[in-house]
Design a protein around this motif. Structure first.
Motif, mmCIF file in Angstrom:
data_model
loop_
_atom_site.group_PDB
_atom_site.id
_atom_site.type_symbol
_atom_site.label_atom_id
_atom_site.label_comp_id
_atom_site.label_asym_id
_atom_site.label_seq_id
_atom_site.Cartn_x
_atom_site.Cartn_y
_atom_site.Cartn_z
ATOM 1 N N GLY A 71 0.804 -1.223 0.000
ATOM 2 C CA GLY A 71 0.000 0.000 0.000
ATOM 3 C C GLY A 71 0.831 1.265 0.000
ATOM 4 N N ILE A 72 1.843 1.303 0.834
ATOM 5 C CA ILE A 72 2.685 2.501 0.905
ATOM 6 C C ILE A 72 3.455 2.688 -0.393
ATOM 7 C CG2 ILE A 72 4.702 3.511 2.060
ATOM 8 C CD1 ILE A 72 3.523 2.412 4.716
ATOM 9 N N GLU A 73 3.898 1.611 -0.983
ATOM 10 C CA GLU A 73 4.604 1.712 -2.272
ATOM 11 C C GLU A 73 3.694 2.318 -3.338
ATOM 12 O OE1 GLU A 73 8.038 0.880 -4.798
ATOM 13 O OE2 GLU A 73 7.820 0.749 -2.632
ATOM 14 N N LEU A 74 2.437 1.885 -3.370
ATOM 15 C CA LEU A 74 1.505 2.436 -4.356
ATOM 16 C C LEU A 74 1.233 3.922 -4.090
ATOM 17 C CD1 LEU A 74 -0.913 -0.590 -4.748
ATOM 18 C CD2 LEU A 74 0.532 0.419 -6.531
ATOM 19 N N ASP A 75 1.073 4.287 -2.821
ATOM 20 C CA ASP A 75 0.895 5.706 -2.495
ATOM 21 C C ASP A 75 2.093 6.533 -2.959
ATOM 22 O OD1 ASP A 75 -1.612 5.436 -1.293
ATOM 23 O OD2 ASP A 75 -0.831 5.424 0.754
ATOM 24 N N GLU A 76 3.293 6.041 -2.691
ATOM 25 C CA GLU A 76 4.498 6.781 -3.062
ATOM 26 C C GLU A 76 4.681 6.861 -4.578
ATOM 27 O OE1 GLU A 76 7.206 6.188 0.937
ATOM 28 O OE2 GLU A 76 7.425 4.708 -0.667
ATOM 29 N N LEU A 77 4.358 5.791 -5.276
ATOM 30 C CA LEU A 77 4.432 5.831 -6.740
ATOM 31 C C LEU A 77 3.420 6.827 -7.300
ATOM 32 C CD1 LEU A 77 4.912 2.037 -7.538
ATOM 33 C CD2 LEU A 77 6.603 3.872 -7.873
ATOM 34 N N ALA A 78 2.241 6.882 -6.692
ATOM 35 C CA ALA A 78 1.232 7.850 -7.138
ATOM 36 C C ALA A 78 1.704 9.283 -6.883
ATOM 37 C CB ALA A 78 -0.100 7.594 -6.434
ATOM 38 N N GLU A 79 2.364 9.518 -5.756
ATOM 39 C CA GLU A 79 2.895 10.865 -5.473
ATOM 40 C C GLU A 79 3.912 11.286 -6.532
ATOM 41 O OE1 GLU A 79 4.572 11.205 -1.562
ATOM 42 O OE2 GLU A 79 2.596 11.209 -0.619
ATOM 43 N N LYS A 80 4.682 10.318 -7.016
ATOM 44 C CA LYS A 80 5.708 10.603 -8.021
ATOM 45 C C LYS A 80 5.149 10.547 -9.447
ATOM 46 C CE LYS A 80 9.231 8.611 -5.040
ATOM 47 N NZ LYS A 80 10.069 7.423 -4.803
ATOM 48 N N LYS A 81 3.839 10.263 -9.538
ATOM 49 C CA LYS A 81 3.150 10.163 -10.830
ATOM 50 C C LYS A 81 3.769 9.088 -11.719
ATOM 51 C CE LYS A 81 1.403 14.849 -10.586
ATOM 52 N NZ LYS A 81 0.200 14.528 -9.891
ATOM 53 N N LEU A 82 4.065 7.946 -11.109
ATOM 54 C CA LEU A 82 4.716 6.845 -11.832
ATOM 55 C C LEU A 82 3.776 5.692 -12.165
ATOM 56 C CD1 LEU A 82 8.121 6.722 -9.917
ATOM 57 C CD2 LEU A 82 7.673 7.618 -12.206
ATOM 58 N N LEU A 83 2.499 5.844 -11.872
ATOM 59 C CA LEU A 83 1.535 4.796 -12.214
ATOM 60 C C LEU A 83 0.940 5.091 -13.589
ATOM 61 C CD1 LEU A 83 -0.277 4.527 -8.761
ATOM 62 C CD2 LEU A 83 1.460 2.982 -9.687
ATOM 63 N N SER A 84 0.485 4.051 -14.228
ATOM 64 C CA SER A 84 -0.123 4.257 -15.544
ATOM 65 C C SER A 84 -1.555 4.752 -15.380
ATOM 66 C CB SER A 84 -0.086 2.958 -16.351
ATOM 67 O OG SER A 84 -0.780 1.939 -15.667
ATOM 68 N N SER A 85 -2.037 5.406 -16.420
ATOM 69 C CA SER A 85 -3.389 5.937 -16.439
ATOM 70 C C SER A 85 -4.356 4.801 -16.767
ATOM 71 C CB SER A 85 -3.471 7.028 -17.509
ATOM 72 O OG SER A 85 -4.720 7.633 -17.502
ATOM 73 N N PRO A 86 -5.485 4.725 -16.173
ATOM 74 C CA PRO A 86 -6.143 5.642 -15.245
ATOM 75 C C PRO A 86 -5.851 5.349 -13.768
ATOM 76 C CG PRO A 86 -7.711 3.973 -15.853
ATOM 77 C CD PRO A 86 -6.428 3.670 -16.614
ATOM 78 N N LEU A 87 -5.032 4.315 -13.473
ATOM 79 C CA LEU A 87 -4.745 3.986 -12.082
ATOM 80 C C LEU A 87 -4.122 5.169 -11.352
ATOM 81 C CD1 LEU A 87 -4.837 1.825 -9.874
ATOM 82 C CD2 LEU A 87 -2.574 1.057 -10.643
ATOM 83 N N GLN A 88 -3.273 5.911 -12.022
ATOM 84 C CA GLN A 88 -2.636 7.083 -11.417
ATOM 85 C C GLN A 88 -3.693 8.048 -10.886
ATOM 86 O OE1 GLN A 88 0.621 8.053 -10.757
ATOM 87 N NE2 GLN A 88 -0.274 9.850 -9.819
ATOM 88 N N GLN A 89 -4.651 8.398 -11.717
ATOM 89 C CA GLN A 89 -5.672 9.359 -11.317
ATOM 90 C C GLN A 89 -6.596 8.791 -10.234
ATOM 91 O OE1 GLN A 89 -4.958 8.505 -14.506
ATOM 92 N NE2 GLN A 89 -4.126 10.404 -15.358
ATOM 93 N N ILE A 90 -6.893 7.498 -10.317
ATOM 94 C CA ILE A 90 -7.778 6.870 -9.332
ATOM 95 C C ILE A 90 -7.152 6.900 -7.943
ATOM 96 C CG2 ILE A 90 -8.784 4.657 -8.617
ATOM 97 C CD1 ILE A 90 -9.151 4.072 -11.661
ATOM 98 N N ILE A 91 -5.883 6.512 -7.852
ATOM 99 C CA ILE A 91 -5.215 6.479 -6.551
ATOM 100 C C ILE A 91 -4.902 7.891 -6.071
ATOM 101 C CG2 ILE A 91 -3.107 5.761 -5.330
ATOM 102 C CD1 ILE A 91 -3.191 3.176 -6.957
ATOM 103 N N GLU A 92 -4.434 8.734 -6.957
ATOM 104 C CA GLU A 92 -4.078 10.111 -6.581
ATOM 105 C C GLU A 92 -5.285 10.876 -6.030
ATOM 106 O OE1 GLU A 92 -1.558 13.810 -8.532
ATOM 107 O OE2 GLU A 92 -2.205 12.173 -9.813
#
Length: 193
Positions: A71-92
């Motif tokens: 969970g923390i890894e996903l939060d941190e990747l979202a902060e760095k905008k490193l997730l693919s769309s649309p997952l980035q926007q969903i988590i962010e």
């Protein structure tokens, strides 16, 4: 691929999970404070120190450690905008219909029974203590998973205390009769509740 030669020692996983919490601004005492506020009315002699030791015991469970790391890894990747769309926007944006954060947190709560599950639901709705701070933190912080994970740890620690109180009642004792360390990480075995 299942390669046993790259297994990570459980002590390393435990240290990484606790380091991730600290890195994200969550202290064990922050979680213990939630537990204490929820349990003090029902448990004579309960102290914050008892709650700290209960949280420490919960953090020894592999299920909890794994959930924290993911969970923390996903939060941190979202902060760095490193997730693919649309997952980035969903988590962010912590999308309201995105339930994966609760699902991961709930998975670790099941280890501690129905009391932990219902307590987690309460904390998820009420956003008590540091959970509220994480859920509403302004700026670029993404805590989509972390707020639920903290709630799951608090719910699990509170469940441990409720079950221990029942044992104490049957022995004619209260929390005033036991040392806080009795609720803490004694065994090396990660399977003991």
């Amino acid at each position: 691929m299942h390669n046993k030669s790259i297994r990570v020692h459980s002590d390393e996983v435990a240290k990484a999970a606790q380091a991730a919490l600290i890195r994200r601004g969550v202290a064990i005492e922050d979680i213990a404070q939630i537990v204490y506020e929820m349990q003090k009315t029902y448990n004579e002699g309960l102290t914050l120190e008892h709650c700290v030791h209960s949280v420490e015991r919960v953090l020894r469970k592999r299920e909890v450690q794994h959930a924290l790391l993911v969970g923390i890894e996903l939060d941190e990747l979202a902060e760095k905008k490193l997730l693919s769309s649309p997952l980035q926007q969903i988590i962010e944006s912590d999308e309201g219909l995105f339930g994966v954060d609760e699902t991961i947190a709930l998975g670790s709560v099941f280890t501690y029974g129905s009391i932990a599950v219902t307590t987690f639901g309460h904390l998820d709705k009420q956003k008590v203590g540091i959970i509220k701070k994480l859920d509403t933190e302004p700026g670029h912080h993404v805590n989509t998973f972390l707020d639920d994970l903290v709630g799951s740890i608090a719910a699990s620690a509170a469940s441990r205390i409720a079950h221990r109180m029942r044992d104490l009642e049957e022995e004619g004792e209260t929390f005033a009769d036991i040392e806080p360390e009795e609720l803490g990480p004694k065994p090396k075995s990660h399977n003991e509740i």
